[in-house]
Write a protein that holds these residues in place. Structure first.
Motif, PDB file in Angstrom:
ATOM      1  N   ALA A 110      44.550  45.174  36.931  1.00  0.00           N
ATOM      2  CA  ALA A 110      44.421  44.652  35.568  1.00  0.00           C
ATOM      3  C   ALA A 110      44.455  45.751  34.516  1.00  0.00           C
ATOM      4  CB  ALA A 110      43.120  43.860  35.449  1.00  0.00           C
TER       5      ALA A 110
ATOM      6  N   ALA B  22      37.938  37.811  34.393  1.00  0.00           N
ATOM      7  CA  ALA B  22      39.352  37.632  34.031  1.00  0.00           C
ATOM      8  C   ALA B  22      40.269  38.166  35.123  1.00  0.00           C
ATOM      9  CB  ALA B  22      39.635  38.321  32.701  1.00  0.00           C
ATOM     10  N   ALA B  23      39.952  39.341  35.662  1.00  0.00           N
ATOM     11  CA  ALA B  23      40.804  39.942  36.692  1.00  0.00           C
ATOM     12  C   ALA B  23      40.841  39.086  37.949  1.00  0.00           C
ATOM     13  CB  ALA B  23      40.304  41.352  37.020  1.00  0.00           C
TER      14      ALA B  23
ATOM     15  N   GLN C 205      40.230  35.781  38.169  1.00  0.00           N
ATOM     16  CA  GLN C 205      40.946  34.530  37.892  1.00  0.00           C
ATOM     17  C   GLN C 205      42.455  34.758  37.828  1.00  0.00           C
ATOM     18  OE1 GLN C 205      38.822  33.295  34.315  1.00  0.00           O
ATOM     19  NE2 GLN C 205      37.713  31.733  35.464  1.00  0.00           N
ATOM     20  N   ASN C 206      42.863  35.853  37.225  1.00  0.00           N
ATOM     21  CA  ASN C 206      44.293  36.166  37.147  1.00  0.00           C
ATOM     22  C   ASN C 206      44.898  36.423  38.518  1.00  0.00           C
ATOM     23  OD1 ASN C 206      44.295  35.891  34.377  1.00  0.00           O
ATOM     24  ND2 ASN C 206      44.014  38.080  33.970  1.00  0.00           N
ATOM     25  N   ALA C 207      44.060  36.843  39.466  1.00  0.00           N
ATOM     26  CA  ALA C 207      44.538  37.106  40.830  1.00  0.00           C
ATOM     27  C   ALA C 207      44.465  35.859  41.706  1.00  0.00           C
ATOM     28  CB  ALA C 207      43.715  38.223  41.457  1.00  0.00           C
TER      29      ALA C 207
END
Length: 563
Positions: A562, A351-352, A354-356
Motif C-alpha cells: 500500500a 484500508a490496506a 480491505q484493498n487486499a
C-alpha cells in the motif's frame, strides 16, 4: 538456576560503581567513538556514518536474518566477520542510547571461530542458526556471567549454568554476544536502574525505548543485533518492539523454554513470563521460533509445552488457508483512547487489508479494565516483599519513577499498592481470571456470526499502547498488552508508520472514559513525539504462534504494497 553468592554485601553504591567500571573496561578501546551531542535526538543513522564500520560491516549489519544465515551456511561470510560487525555496531549503539549490560567480546569471537572451523572441516553447519549473533535481555543466565535484572544488589552473583534457551540456541549454532539493559526489578515498561542508568530511544532520545526489554529494543533498532530475545510478563517484549519500530512476538506460556531465566516475581505461576524474539523483520521471528521449537525444548524444560512446529498452522489451514481472512480492529479498550498516530495506523491497516480482499470488522473488548486490575493484584500479592528482600542487604533504594525529575513524583501503579493479601484472597483472583478467560473464549467464538467466513475472527489488530514512545517517566499504562498475557493469547508487533505532525494533529476532546483517559489525551503534542515509530499488535489465540506469525507476514505484506 544456581548462582555463586557473595555473603558479605558491600553498599549498593560500591557494587554499582564497580560493575559499571568493569563494563567500561570490557569495551575494546578502538571501538570508542565520539557520539553526537545530547541535542541530536535522532541517532538512528549514526552507526553508519561514525567511521567505525567499514562498507562490508555496514552491509552485514543491514542484512536480514534469513540472508545472513544463507551467507553463513555457504561460508560467503564467516561467523567471526559477522559477529565482529554486529559487535562493533552494538558498541556504537551503546554509546548512543546506553543499551548494553554484559559485553563479552573474546568469548563470543572464540565461539564464532569454532563454528567457522567446524564448517570448514565438515562442510556442515552446526544448526539452523549457524553463526548468527544473538543478543539477550539481562535476564537469561549465561554461565560465568552476572544477571542483575536491574538490581545493584545482585552484582557479584555469577550463574553456574546456562538458561535452557541459551543452551538451545547454542545447539542451533547461534553466537551469544551481548546482554541488554532493563529497569530495576524488571517490573516497569521503561528502562532505568541504579547500575547501568537509562536507555533512550534511538529515533528520539528524549523518549523512552520502553521496557522491560528496553535495552534489547534500542539495540535491535540500531541494528546492533540481528535478533534479540526479550521476556514478556505484561508487555515487556511488545512495548519496546512497538516503541522502537520492530517486530516482536509474545508466545503463549511454555511455547519457548523459560527455565534458568532469572525473573521478577519468580514462583508466581498464574500470569507467567514468557521469552520472545525481537527483530527488524518478521522473517527473523519465524526463523527463531522454528529453530527453537524444532529442538524439542520440552525435553529440557519441564514446563515447556510439547508442541512441534506446525506447518499446517503456519499455512493457516484452520484460517481458510489465508484467503479472505477476517480481522477485527480494536479501536480502543474502553479505558484509554489512543493518540492520533495510533488511530491513523489502525486506519492504514484497515484500508490496506480491505484493498487486499480481506474483511475487517470492529472488535468489542470485554472486561479489559477488570482483567488489568486482576493481573496487577496477582503480581502485587508478594512483589513488595520480594523487592525488599532483594535490596535490603545493600541498602539499595527502590526506584519509584522513571522520570528525569524524580524529586516530585507520584509512585506509579507498577509498584505494589495492595501487598499482603492472604493465599485465599489470591486464589479468588485466580478463579476470577479463569472465569474471564472462558468468557473471552466464548466471546471470540461468537464472532463467527459476523465474519462471513464461517469462522470466528482470525485475529485482532489493536494498539500496543495508547501512545507511541513517551517522554521518560510517562509510560504509565500497559493494559493494551497485559490483558493478552492474562488471557495467554499469542501476540505480535509490526511497524506501520511514524509520527507526522501534519497528519497527526491533536484531536478534539472526546467523551473521556475516566480522569486517566483525560490525562493521556492532554499529554499528546505531535512535536513532543516527533519521529517516533508507530506499531500495532496482532493477537491470535492461545498457542497459535505459527498462525500469528503467518498473519503478521500477510498484514506486513499488504502494508508494504500500500505504500
Amino acid at each position: 538456576m544456581a548462582n555463586s553468592i557473595t555473603t558479605d554485601k558491600p553498599h549498593w553504591t560500591a557494587l554499582a560503581a564497580e560493575k559499571k567500571q568493569r563494563q567500561l573496561e570490557s569495551i575494546p578501546h578502538e571501538w570508542i567513538v565520539t557520539p553526537p551531542s545530547d541535542s541530536t535526538l535522532d541517532v538512528s543513522a549514526f552507526p553508519e556514518t561514525c567511521g567505525l564500520l567499514n562498507a562490508r560491516e555496514i552491509e552485514i549489519t543491514n542484512t536480514s536474518v534469513d540472508v545472513l544465515l544463507e551467507k553463513l551456511a555457504c561460508a560467503a561470510w564467516t561467523a567471526v566477520d559477522v559477529t565482529t560487525a554486529f559487535y562493533k555496531r552494538a558498541i556504537v549503539a551503546h554509546q548512543l542510547v546506553n543499551c548494553l549490560t554484559e559485553i563479552f567480546v573474546d568469548r563470543a569471537l572464540a565461539r564464532a571461530a569454532e563454528l567457522d572451523d567446524y564448517l570448514k572441516t565438515t562442510g556442515q553447519v552446526v544448526g539452523p542458526l549457524h553463526g548468527l549473533p544473538i543478543s539477550f535481555k539481562d535476564q537469561l543466565c549465561i554461565k560465568g556471567l552476572e544477571t542483575t535484572i536491574g538490581y545493584a544488589s545482585l552484582v557479584g552473583q555469577y550463574a553456574d549454568e546456562n538458561a535452557v534457551l541459551i543452551d538451545t540456541l547454542i545447539e542451533c549454532g547461534a553466537v551469544p554476544f551481548v546482554r541488554t539493559n532493563v529497569p530495576q526489578t524488571l517490573a516497569w515498561p521503561e528502562t532505568f536502574n541504579h547500575v547501568f542508568g537509562r536507555t533512550t530511544n534511538p529515533y528520539n532520545r528524549s523518549l523512552t525505548s520502553g521496557g522491560s526489554s528496553g535495552g534489547e529494543g534500542a539495540l535491535v533498532a540500531l541494528k546492533g543485533s540481528p535478533l534479540g530475545v526479550g521476556c514478556d510478563l505484561g508487555g515487556s517484549v511488545r512495548i519496546p518492539s512497538a516503541f522502537c519500530g520492530l517486530y516482536g512476538l509474545r508466545p503463549s506460556y511454555g511455547r519457548l523454554p523459560y527455565y534458568g531465566t532469572r525473573g521478577t516475581l519468580d514462583g508466581q505461576d498464574s500470569v507467567l513470563p514468557v521469552l520472545g524474539p525481537m527483530a527488524n523483520s518478521v522473517v527473523g521471528i519465524k526463523v527463531f521460533m522454528k529453530a527453537v521449537i524444532n529442538t524439542k525444548p520440552w525435553l529440557n524444560d519441564p514446563l515447556a509445552v510439547r508442541k512441534k512446529w506446525d506447518e499446517d498452522e503456519y499455512n493457516l489451514v484452520d484460517h481458510g488457508s489465508g484467503k479472505n481472512l477476517c480481522f477485527a480492529i480494536m479501536w480502543d479498550d474502553g479505558v484509554v483512547v489512543p493518540h492520533p498516530p495510533i488511530r491513523r495506523s489502525l486506519e492504514i491497516a484497515k484500508a490496506a487489508l480491505q484493498n487486499a480482499g480481506h474483511k475487517v470488522v470492529d472488535w468489542k473488548p470485554i472486561k479489559h479494565k477488570l482483567l488489568g486490575e486482576i493481573t496487577r493484584d496477582i503480581w502485587n500479592a508478594g512483589s513488595a516483599e520480594e523487592y525488599m528482600i532483594t535490596t535490603s542487604a545493600t541498602g539499595e533504594p527502590l526506584i519509584t519513577s522513571m522520570g528525569l525529575d524524580v524529586a516530585n513524583v507520584t509512585v506509579a501503579s507498577f509498584r505494589p499498592q495492595n501487598d499482603g493479601m492472604t493465599a485465599y484472597q489470591l486464589w479468588q483472583l485466580q478463579k476470577l481470571r479463569q472465569k474471564i478467560r472462558k468468557e473471552y473464549l466464548d466471546h471470540w467464538k461468537a464472532t463467527a456470526s459476523e465474519t462471513g467466513t464461517g469462522r470466528p475472527v482470525d485475529a485482532i489488530i489493536c494498539p500496543a499502547a495508547p501512545f507511541v514512545a513517551t517522554p521518560h517517566g510517562k509510560n504509565r499504562y500497559v493494559d493494551y498488552t497485559a490483558v493478552w498475557n492474562a488471557l495467554d493469547y499469542a501476540a505480535a508487533i509490526f511497524p506501520v508508520t511514524t509520527v507526522d505532525s501534519t497528519l497527526d494533529g491533536k484531536a478534539p476532546p472526546h467523551a473521556f472514559y475516566n480522569d486517566f483517559d483525560k490525562d493521556v489525551y492532554e499529554m499528546y503534542d505531535p512535536e513532543r513525539f516527533r519521529n517516533a515509530p508507530v506499531c500495532l499488535q496482532l493477537v491470535g489465540r492461545t498457542l497459535e504462534e505459527e498462525a500469528v506469525i503467518r498473519m503478521t507476514e500477510i498484514v506486513d505484506g499488504v502494508l508494504l504494497a500500500a505504500k
